[in-house]
Design an enzyme around this catalytic site. Structure first.
Site, PDB file in Angstrom:
ATOM      1  N   LYS A 147      -9.675  -2.033  16.204  1.00 38.26           N
ATOM      2  CA  LYS A 147      -9.057  -2.838  15.158  1.00 38.26           C
ATOM      3  C   LYS A 147      -8.102  -3.796  15.855  1.00 38.26           C
ATOM      4  O   LYS A 147      -7.086  -3.387  16.421  1.00 38.26           O
ATOM      5  CB  LYS A 147      -8.303  -1.974  14.154  1.00 38.26           C
ATOM      6  CG  LYS A 147      -7.619  -2.811  13.071  1.00 38.26           C
ATOM      7  CD  LYS A 147      -6.653  -1.996  12.230  1.00 38.26           C
ATOM      8  CE  LYS A 147      -5.884  -2.926  11.293  1.00 38.26           C
ATOM      9  NZ  LYS A 147      -4.803  -2.220  10.573  1.00 38.26           N
ATOM     10  N   GLY A 162       2.482  -2.360   4.869  1.00 41.76           N
ATOM     11  CA  GLY A 162       3.446  -1.373   4.405  1.00 41.76           C
ATOM     12  C   GLY A 162       4.230  -1.757   3.166  1.00 41.76           C
ATOM     13  O   GLY A 162       5.102  -1.003   2.732  1.00 41.76           O
ATOM     14  N   GLY A 208      -1.135  -3.480   2.486  1.00 39.51           N
ATOM     15  CA  GLY A 208      -0.530  -3.851   1.212  1.00 39.51           C
ATOM     16  C   GLY A 208      -0.874  -2.967   0.033  1.00 39.51           C
ATOM     17  O   GLY A 208      -0.247  -3.064  -1.015  1.00 39.51           O
TER      18      GLY A 208
END
Length: 260
Positions: free
Chosen positions: A102, A163, A190
């Site tokens: 990622k 977050g 989110g």
């Protein structure tokens, strides 16, 4: 007419679960493991730069991840340049974690928004080196298309700041990204609660990645189960095809044939 669902396939690998989870911010490694099991997720992100490489046995985060069931997705959290991100991915490979990564290249410490220029730069290098790259990016369809063009296996637009728990701030752009690229679209960052996850899936995205929404909940294990169900419900709703929105009421029961 029923629409047959297609499995989630990323770089030739098929996943039954459309939920991807993380490993940070949990009260304990044991709680994290229980959340992973409750979520049904088959892929988990690990921040390479936050790993304690000296930890052994149960003190090591890695010993609590069921690698027989979950694919590791090392991430480049805390990287602010393409060079740092590429080095971190190479380290993950050397540690035997995964060739899947990622990719996160952040723009600043306050918003944690991605630096799309540096992200593209890193993606080009990593793809050439044979990595399967899943990049965290802005909710911009043009950037998503560029990431697809350089060979990324998926695109991961943010729903809101990392977050923040704000949910899907710009559903229109998420739809545009889904229309723009052919690779899987994974909403990342989110999500705050199960309804956010369901909304994301109702937009037609292929999967949702989350960490804080589960790890930071008062009951993380229960929230992990809720997220699993929300992902499934949202996908089913998308495939079902919702009714059109109307400005005025429409009777649920037919009026024709009533006896006066």
């Amino acid at each position: 007419m029923s629409v047959q669902d297609k499995p989630l396939v990323i770089s030739g690998v098929t996943f039954q679960s459309r939920l991807i989870v993380g490993t940070g911010k949990y009260p304990s490694h044991e709680v994290m493991k229980r959340c992973h099991e409750a979520s049904g997720a088959e892929m988990v992100t690990v921040a390479v730069r936050r790993l304690d490489l000296a930890a052994k046995g149960e003190a090591s985060l890695m010993s609590w991840i069921d690698r027989s069931r979950m694919r590791l997705l090392p991430n480049t959290a805390l990287c602010y340049t393409a060079d740092d991100a590429v080095r971190t991915c190479r380290l993950a490979e050397e540690l035997g974690m995964s060739k899947w990564v990622k990719l996160e290249v952040l723009g600043d410490e306050k918003t944690l928004y991605p630096d799309v220029e540096e992200t593209l730069k890193a993606a080009r290098v990593l793809v050439k080196e044979g990595f399967t790259v899943l990049p965290y990016t802005s909710d911009d369809p043009i950037t998503a298309r560029k990431l697809e063009d350089v060979g990324c296996a998926a695109v991961m637009p943010l729903a809101a700041p990392i977050g923040s728990g704000l949910g899907i701030r710009n559903p229109h752009n998420i739809r545009l990204i889904r229309e723009t690229v052919k690779v899987p679209v994974i909403v990342d960052a989110g999500v705050g609660t199960a309804s956010d996850a369901a909304i994301a899936m109702e937009l037609g995205v292929d999967a949702v990645l989350m960490n804080t929404a589960i790890a930071g909940a008062k009951d993380p294990v229960r929230m992990a189960r809720a997220m699993k169900l929300a992902i499934e419900a949202g996908r089913e709703a998308f495939l079902s095809g919702r009714i059109p929105r109307k400005a005025y009421a429409s009777a649920s029961s037919p009026l024709e044939g009533l006896v006066e």
